[in-house]
Design an enzyme around this catalytic site. Structure first.
Site, PDB file in Angstrom:
ATOM      1  N   PRO A  40       3.584 -19.221  24.863  1.00 55.21           N
ATOM      2  CA  PRO A  40       3.457 -19.664  23.468  1.00 55.21           C
ATOM      3  C   PRO A  40       2.246 -19.007  22.808  1.00 55.21           C
ATOM      4  CG  PRO A  40       3.696 -21.539  24.966  1.00 55.21           C
ATOM      5  CD  PRO A  40       3.439 -20.334  25.819  1.00 55.21           C
ATOM      6  N   LYS A  41       2.353 -18.748  21.525  1.00 53.48           N
ATOM      7  CA  LYS A  41       1.212 -18.245  20.754  1.00 53.48           C
ATOM      8  C   LYS A  41       0.540 -19.442  20.101  1.00 53.48           C
ATOM      9  CE  LYS A  41      -0.200 -14.970  17.196  1.00 53.48           C
ATOM     10  NZ  LYS A  41      -1.074 -15.980  16.528  1.00 53.48           N
ATOM     11  N   TRP A  42      -0.607 -19.824  20.634  1.00 52.99           N
ATOM     12  CA  TRP A  42      -1.278 -21.042  20.198  1.00 52.99           C
ATOM     13  C   TRP A  42      -2.000 -20.829  18.879  1.00 52.99           C
ATOM     14  CZ3 TRP A  42       0.202 -25.168  22.757  1.00 52.99           C
ATOM     15  CH2 TRP A  42       0.718 -24.988  24.050  1.00 52.99           C
ATOM     16  N   ASP A 190       2.643 -20.970  16.869  1.00 51.26           N
ATOM     17  CA  ASP A 190       3.218 -20.273  15.721  1.00 51.26           C
ATOM     18  C   ASP A 190       3.979 -19.028  16.144  1.00 51.26           C
ATOM     19  OD1 ASP A 190       1.098 -18.654  16.399  1.00 51.26           O
ATOM     20  OD2 ASP A 190       0.166 -18.651  14.427  1.00 51.26           O
ATOM     21  N   GLY A 191       4.393 -18.979  17.407  1.00 51.38           N
ATOM     22  CA  GLY A 191       5.173 -17.854  17.867  1.00 51.38           C
ATOM     23  C   GLY A 191       5.154 -17.755  19.380  1.00 51.38           C
TER      24      GLY A 191
END
Length: 344
Positions: A40-42, A190-191
């Protein structure tokens, strides 16, 4: 505080404090095929955490120290019964069950008493996804991600027993990563970021791939325009640096609330200084504006914002952008044209 022990490299932390985090290039879709690890893109502040002896350093993506703004994280790392180590992760703060970027920005306050009050009320934690140096194994930058991740997981299982620092989840299953991407933009992430399992750690290079639900770019504010016939700011002029180090005008954003315009105008006016843009600059009537487009105020390139955009034409945003947030954690020089290039 105990003095930091020097390693065989002569660096107290083994890995230089000036080491830049490995970065990611934007892509429209997750890469396919074997050999990828997805995470995950935190939605937080990127952070490299260094510890040797009693010394702990937190460094932002820009290279600036972060420790004074997150004393609770420094205290936790100082108490970890192992060293030296260097960790790569994301600082986050949870409020009301959700991660809050605004709460992170509030930490960047000059008053130590205010910072410590916030640290007690809304403690930050460090979400970890890479390891540059392990206590026993030494520097890991040349090792493949598969080995670095194994060292990180072993370190986390032994020493990370509290919520102050946690291991980020990861998967080699692209289908699972696609499900994460579908949930992104609605909370903590967010990605999705994709990394090669056989890749070494490449400081400062865009060696990873990131996919967001929204296309965004971090831009320097190189100038602004006043509202038509008024004394307040109407739009911010956005710039990105090219390979030669020139700041090029790439578009504008005017999604500024009326409530924030007076204070923002004062802030911008204090930064007025030519030339603003050192490469392509705003000129006469263009696809963005009409006759008043030449009437703009140049600024010192100090402020960074994240904006959302839809299309790029000729290395410029085709339409106006939406201002998502201010990025005081980012250095202006990290805002490059590669964010919007055709293969980014």
């Amino acid at each position: 505080m105990a003095p930091a022990r020097e390693t065989s490299s002569g660096e107290p932390f083994g890995v230089p404090l000036a080491t830049a985090p490995m970065e990611a290039r934007s892509a429209e879709a997750l890469p396919e095929g074997p050999g990828w690890l997805y995470e995950p893109k935190w939605d937080g502040f990127r952070c490299l955490a260094f510890k040797a002896g009693g010394d702990v350093e937190l460094r932002a993506k820009s290279g600036k120290p972060l420790g004074r703004y997150f004393p609770e994280v420094v205290a936790f790392l100082r108490g970890v019964a192992a060293d030296p180590f260097v960790l790569d992760g994301e600082l986050v703060i949870e409020t009301d069950g959700r991660l809050s970027f605004d709460a992170l920005q509030m930490r960047l306050h000059p008053a130590e008493s205010r910072v410590r009050k916030l640290a007690a009320a809304t403690p930050a934690r460090l979400i970890l996804f890479d390891m540059l140096q392990a206590p026993a194994a030494g520097a890991l930058l040349e090792k493949p991600l598969s080995e670095r991740r194994t060292e990180l997981e072993s370190f986390a299982s032994r020493f990370l027993k509290t919520p102050s620092a946690v291991l980020s989840r990861s998967t080699e299953d692209r289908g699972e990563a696609e499900r994460w991407l579908g949930d992104a933009g609605h909370g903590a992430t967010d990605g999705v970021v994709a990394k090669r399992l056989d890749g070494a750690y490449a400081p400062g290079e865009r060696a990873m791939v990131k996919v967001k639900r929204l296309r965004t770019a971090d831009c320097v504010i190189g100038g602004f325009r006043y509202e038509s016939g008024g004394p307040l700011v109407g739009s911010l002029l956005l710039g990105l640096y090219d390979a030669e180090g020139r700041l090029n005008h790439v578009g504008f954003t005017s999604t500024i609330s009326n409530a924030e315009r007076p204070e923002l105008t004062r802030r911008l006016e204090a930064l007025r200084e030519p030339p603003g843009f050192t490469g392509r600059a705003p000129g006469g009537p263009s696809r963005w504006s009409a006759e008043r487009s030449a009437e703009w105020q140049p600024l010192r390139p100090e402020l960074v914002v994240e904006v959302r955009f839809d299309h790029v034409t000729g290395d410029r945003f085709r339409h106006g952008t939406k201002l998502l947030r201010w990025r005081p954690d980012k250095s202006p020089r990290q805002c490059g044209m590669e964010q919007i290039s055709a293969d980014s």
